[in-house]
Design an enzyme around this catalytic site. Sequence first.
Site, PDB file in Angstrom:
ATOM      1  N   GLN A 125       0.927  -1.308  -0.160  1.00  0.00           N
ATOM      2  CA  GLN A 125      -0.099   0.158  -0.111  1.00  0.00           C
ATOM      3  C   GLN A 125       0.868   1.280  -0.065  1.00  0.00           C
ATOM      4  O   GLN A 125       1.869   1.094   0.613  1.00  0.00           O
ATOM      5  CB  GLN A 125      -0.795   0.262   1.224  1.00  0.00           C
ATOM      6  CG  GLN A 125      -1.658  -1.148   1.551  1.00  0.00           C
ATOM      7  CD  GLN A 125      -2.699  -0.647   2.817  1.00  0.00           C
ATOM      8  OE1 GLN A 125      -3.304   0.406   2.836  1.00  0.00           O
ATOM      9  NE2 GLN A 125      -2.958  -1.715   3.816  1.00  0.00           N
ATOM     10  N   SER A 128      -0.326   6.712   2.872  1.00  0.00           N
ATOM     11  CA  SER A 128      -0.106   7.966   3.670  1.00  0.00           C
ATOM     12  C   SER A 128       1.395   8.692   3.389  1.00  0.00           C
ATOM     13  O   SER A 128       1.877   8.005   2.527  1.00  0.00           O
ATOM     14  CB  SER A 128       0.245   7.208   5.059  1.00  0.00           C
ATOM     15  OG  SER A 128      -0.937   6.750   5.677  1.00  0.00           O
ATOM     16  N   GLU A 243     -11.670  -2.241   3.209  1.00  0.00           N
ATOM     17  CA  GLU A 243     -10.453  -2.368   4.484  1.00  0.00           C
ATOM     18  C   GLU A 243     -11.031  -1.993   5.740  1.00  0.00           C
ATOM     19  O   GLU A 243     -10.912  -2.889   6.350  1.00  0.00           O
ATOM     20  CB  GLU A 243      -9.503  -1.212   4.400  1.00  0.00           C
ATOM     21  CG  GLU A 243      -8.203  -1.390   5.284  1.00  0.00           C
ATOM     22  CD  GLU A 243      -7.165  -0.634   5.211  1.00  0.00           C
ATOM     23  OE1 GLU A 243      -5.919  -0.585   5.757  1.00  0.00           O
ATOM     24  OE2 GLU A 243      -7.275   0.551   4.238  1.00  0.00           O
ATOM     25  N   ASN A 371      -8.853   5.068  15.901  1.00  0.00           N
ATOM     26  CA  ASN A 371     -10.096   5.051  16.336  1.00  0.00           C
ATOM     27  C   ASN A 371     -10.635   6.317  16.649  1.00  0.00           C
ATOM     28  O   ASN A 371     -11.893   6.394  17.007  1.00  0.00           O
ATOM     29  CB  ASN A 371      -9.877   3.887  17.844  1.00  0.00           C
ATOM     30  CG  ASN A 371      -9.860   2.412  17.211  1.00  0.00           C
ATOM     31  OD1 ASN A 371      -9.678   2.270  16.184  1.00  0.00           O
ATOM     32  ND2 ASN A 371      -9.888   1.652  18.248  1.00  0.00           N
ATOM     33  N   GLU A 372      -9.854   7.294  17.065  1.00  0.00           N
ATOM     34  CA  GLU A 372     -10.716   8.634  17.009  1.00  0.00           C
ATOM     35  C   GLU A 372     -11.407   8.868  15.841  1.00  0.00           C
ATOM     36  O   GLU A 372     -12.565   9.368  16.010  1.00  0.00           O
ATOM     37  CB  GLU A 372      -9.445   9.483  17.385  1.00  0.00           C
ATOM     38  CG  GLU A 372      -8.834   9.396  18.960  1.00  0.00           C
ATOM     39  CD  GLU A 372      -7.989   8.120  19.234  1.00  0.00           C
ATOM     40  OE1 GLU A 372      -7.391   7.964  18.060  1.00  0.00           O
ATOM     41  OE2 GLU A 372      -8.108   7.780  20.399  1.00  0.00           O
TER      42      GLU A 372
END
Lengths: 388, 388, 366, 366
Positions: A125, A128, A243, A371-372
Amino acid sequence: MDLLYTPSQTQFREEVRAWLAAHVPAKKLASFDTAEGFEQHRQWEKTLAAGNWGMVTWPKEYGGRACDLIEWLIFEEEYYRAGAPLRVNQNGIFLLGPTLMEYGTEAQKERFISAMASGEEIWAQAWSEPNAGSDMAAIRCRADRDGDDYVINGQKIWSTRAVFADYAFGLFRTDPESSRHHGLSFILVPLDSPGVTVRPIEQLNGLPGFAEIFFDDVRVSDFNLLGGENQGWQIAMSTAGFERGLMLRSPARFQQASRRLVELYRKRRNDILDLSIEDSVVRCYMDAEAYALSTYQTASRLVAGGHIGAESSCNKIFWSELDIRIHETALSLLGARAEIEPETAEDHAELGTWLDGFLFSQSGPIYAGTNEIQRNIIAERMLGMPRK
Amino acid sequence: MDLLYTPSQTQFREEVRAWLAAHVPAKKLASFDTAEGFEQHRQWEKTLAAGNWGMVTWPKEYGGRACDLIEWLIFEEEYYRAGAPLRVNQNGIFLLGPTLMEYGTEAQKERFISAMASGEEIWAQAWSEPNAGSDMAAIRCRADRDGDDYVINGQKIWSTRAVFADYAFGLFRTDPESSRHHGLSFILVPLDSPGVTVRPIEQLNGLPGFAEIFFDDVRVSDFNLLGGENQGWQIAMSTAGFERGLMLRSPARFQQASRRLVELYRKRRNDILDLSIEDSVVRCYMDAEAYALSTYQTASRLVAGGHIGAESSCNKIFWSELDIRIHETALSLLGARAEIEPETAEDHAELGTWLDGFLFSQSGPIYAGTNEIQRNIIAERMLGMPRK
Amino acid sequence: MDFTFTDDQLAFRDSVGSMLENEVTTASIRERWTGDSGENGDMLNMLNEMGMNSLLVPESCGGLGMDLVDFVLLADACGKAALPESIVEDAVVAGGLLSDLLASGQHTDQVQELLGGVAAGDIRVGCAHIINPYSNFAHRKDWMLLANGNDVHLVPKSDLKFTALKSVDPSRRLQKVDWAPSRKTRVAEGEVGAGLQRATLNRGALAAAAQLLGLAQAMVQQAVDYSATREQFGKAIGTNQAVKHLMADCAVQIEFAKPVVYRAAYTVGVAPQRADWAVSHAKTAAGSAAELSARNATQVHGAMGYTWECDLHIWVKRAWALAKEWGDAGFHKNRIHEWLLQPNALLGPEFTFGKRYIDHSDSAAA
Amino acid sequence: MDFTFTDDQLAFRDSVGSMLENEVTTASIRERWTGDSGENGDMLNMLNEMGMNSLLVPESCGGLGMDLVDFVLLADACGKAALPESIVEDAVVAGGLLSDLLASGQHTDQVQELLGGVAAGDIRVGCAHIINPYSNFAHRKDWMLLANGNDVHLVPKSDLKFTALKSVDPSRRLQKVDWAPSRKTRVAEGEVGAGLQRATLNRGALAAAAQLLGLAQAMVQQAVDYSATREQFGKAIGTNQAVKHLMADCAVQIEFAKPVVYRAAYTVGVAPQRADWAVSHAKTAAGSAAELSARNATQVHGAMGYTWECDLHIWVKRAWALAKEWGDAGFHKNRIHEWLLQPNALLGPEFTFGKRYIDHSDSAAA
């Protein structure tokens, strides 16, 4: 509601079980974050592909078995039950493969899918960038059109598998005047191209599980553009949807881990004093089971023609926190020996892979959208709370 | 570091214990959120004041004993140990009293402090407004200057004790052109003034623990202005500092509650199955103890001439969550009987006041600045994280 | 009643703290990882020069004769620096046990000589307790204090066999120690030995708790700093309320663990018969604060926090290890639980401080 | 393998749900609080007309002969509405036990007649189980099913004495039921009676779990709505990340409790020997989701959530009560714990569904 498997589902399970029993390597492979282990895992992908077990939900023409999601879940259950190797091909089979099938030209499918399915080409991948992690729309890495090519300059980071992989896929800014999620394109890049530099990044366990990729005038044919130019965001969102959705973490993984936890607990419970350990074990077992139930529920709905809803954003939070809790509980059961790297300890068997798994679990609440961010998505998209 | 009490501290404790043993009413008073109970509690305040026990840290001239904070903690320990009544005078002795001593004129002190200390005049808070709760600077209630008077119009809400109290103190907008925390003044208002309407608000337990106050051309002498006109915010912040700080919730309260919890646990533990209850009980005991230790540590530093730091923002979060946990754990020990209002049950003694306390604990994370606001304050002021 | 540290204690903490801050760079820690011994010789000398070895040694043996209240802030500073060297355990645990042996008149001459050597920095003595399966840096000690049943033995390095084990924390050099007890090496036995071992456990847990406090604060500080510079969505991630609250939750736990650790340090010296519960509370509170800080600091660092090159894991892994060394949360909560169950346990505010706290030993020896 | 509800089941849920939404206003609930009986007669009629009484009654007795998978969504809807009337318990618990009695051939004539009356809405039968100290709305029933040791008794109202107890939830009308067992009233005994009581407990806990799911969702919805309108610092409080995350945490628990409750409903009907663990999981998960939602919804409402006039506490207090009725979290987690400890317990994915899930009863009867 009928929670019995059909005869053909039961037969499928038996077939998977038999094949795995005959083929899963007896000796644990080395980590695929080592050069040696990577090749071992590539070989395993080839073995899977040769038996048409690489990705059972894929169409037969691409080496799949056109299975539905329930059968996929059965496959996964047997796969984890057999202790089969981790999938070095995960980026390809779960993320890029389905995207290629949806957006790729016939020529692209022909060129890439079989090589991917067979393990010939392993994919990394490349989403980012140093300042585009959770905020993926902040991508700056450029791909400038030059005749029939793109010329790529910039930098990617946190590329899983990139240290040893053959190809990377990701988003690049093809419209230099654009901002945010406009003007991005989805491009496939051979990692042996001139101008590509891969710098491994070591993880908490010291192994290079991901890498930075530097692009210095890297020339890529526009054959490798997936979908329309500047249409990359929409395509990537569908990939990211896969994903974050159903298939990122198979419930069988956590059910097996919680089963091993219960076994460790039965063995160790009389030696430990922790007053809260019983409760933790029960919770881990229940939550692993709940995650499986939820996945079957969603799979049933999709098989029946329904759609995956915003509630799927809950998955990532649930399994990543569960994974940490399972491993924390196991380490509590191991007490002060939990810090030992098992290869150096006499009681290797009991220490097992808990420390490894614990280290890996730390990344769960971070990758594929922290998770935020997931909680924001749940609040805003599922519950309809105001953005600003 | 010396954790022994001095002989005079020990003697003080004995004196408090003896006086309380002789004076604490044998029969539990009615709730001060009833008219009958309010007057009973006012009588108790008068009894305290007559013995100079109303507020031991106050100067002797105001009926106190000029005690330091360590002695105050000893007093509180004995007070809770004796099961003495809740303090209906809390707004006065902890909040307004110290503020009056710091900002009041001699005439104001003379007029208000003795009457407050003696329980003649019980005070209500009047900070919040319908759209100025956590955001206190959004106050709109006006006090317009008219000669030597202010004319007040508007509305206050969540005024504790206001249903039966004699006076209220709070912030009012004296500069109509001002905004946010500018142009506010700290004014003392007799609740029997013409134009004042008090609407009781019932709490979760059905009793009116607070009220809305409506002001309709309420005329108040400027004698009742505390500090300078438009200087109210600074004065209120010092009051709020007291509230959030050391004295809002005495550690003895939670130590007694956790002691009762341990007793309930010893009695009930063989009847209950909850796997996590042991751990909860141990945690409650530890945290009540930690809260006491922390308070003594701060008190010691203040007695030695130090200052209270931003870390005191942690207090509110810690005790409010502890209070909920103590009561949740107790209700777990009571099982299905926990929902019963004890006055209707045969086994009243065991049910005790746990349900009452549980209901009250629900307000802890909300009042005096929600815990969300407190976490912001800790992050920004104590840890120095960026506001925007 | 004075629950504060003296100006001298604070100044000593500051000077040790700033030495560590300057000298224990993360680069120097990573150098130790690849070194053979795992230690930095210059650092050992500096710690010795600052008096860390002699601080707890009785004056009669050439030490400073100070106590654990003096030392607890230094241990916190060592945790903050993630100091790899085992100076805190050496001084508090081995030094404490030697001093106890001296005080109880066991093998006075040998012990006195050793303590003199320790204070001078010439001799290194370690201590292994049965609660820990392995002993950190045992192979670097000249003598080891070891337990065999109730007995305590003092064994020279030449009689010990070491097997190295790899810890998740590369700064730690754990050793399995094999040895044969003999009458010659025995320095205490029976009830006396058992009592010494119990006191040793409490001192070890206290030393770990104090370091955990320092570790927790350092991790929060790193995450706070990172969150102020790292940008996402056009602003520093530290402006997000969720990030702030992750940090605030750690701060609350840390603030309320501090006085608990300080009281435990006081209790171990002044009222050792009360130390079981004071220490168990301290270890539990500090361990929990450090584990939460490790988790939340990692989360705030995002993917960076999951890498080897980001320094954060130096602290995180130490926190994981120390939270379980010298008794894990289960062990310590269980000690408190056993006590709470005793009908004669004296609980509540009037027994939290003062003479009634220090004197009463309702069930301590049980 | 089909883990979905049919369109019919969903449509039934929608029609009952919208009837309740329209008719069970919070004003009407508050009216019940001041009424003598605590019930609303019109509502009882409407519920009867919609088939709630007859749904689970066998067709042979004039009922619809449907099962708990059909009913579980209706129970959820009743929870969402905070319906005070005890229709869910009546239908599932009392109705279930009567149907069991019929199926096992105990007192067939009397039971058949009662079930016919229940289906027609003419007779009301309640059931008290030993796990609950008190019985809600027992005083409004014509007959009560009661336990005495292993025996089950069917007792007419005239032979019962009621003592009212006040619940924290004013919608509940708890009764202590005094009665004298006699051979005349006994309808099952011995092993049969014990089995019926065990099945009754599971049905009761399932009914509570399904209502708790509905309660949790309603509380979150109210808090979300409130947070969108309530302003502080010049913007809706719902824009704050901390508020969003309080709600998101509830949503996660609720989403993962749903399939657990649904599987429990399926299991109670299809594989009752497996029901202990499926139900205990359901009750624990739904209870925990509801308790968290109660807490977080209250927090989001601020001071308003602490008042009597704000409707939220109607749901909050019901959640508190139902979380402990029919076995609290301790009871249910303990059942699972006991099972996990059995060496022959078949755990893992291949036993989560399917024939191996349904058929195996490794230790169910223990």
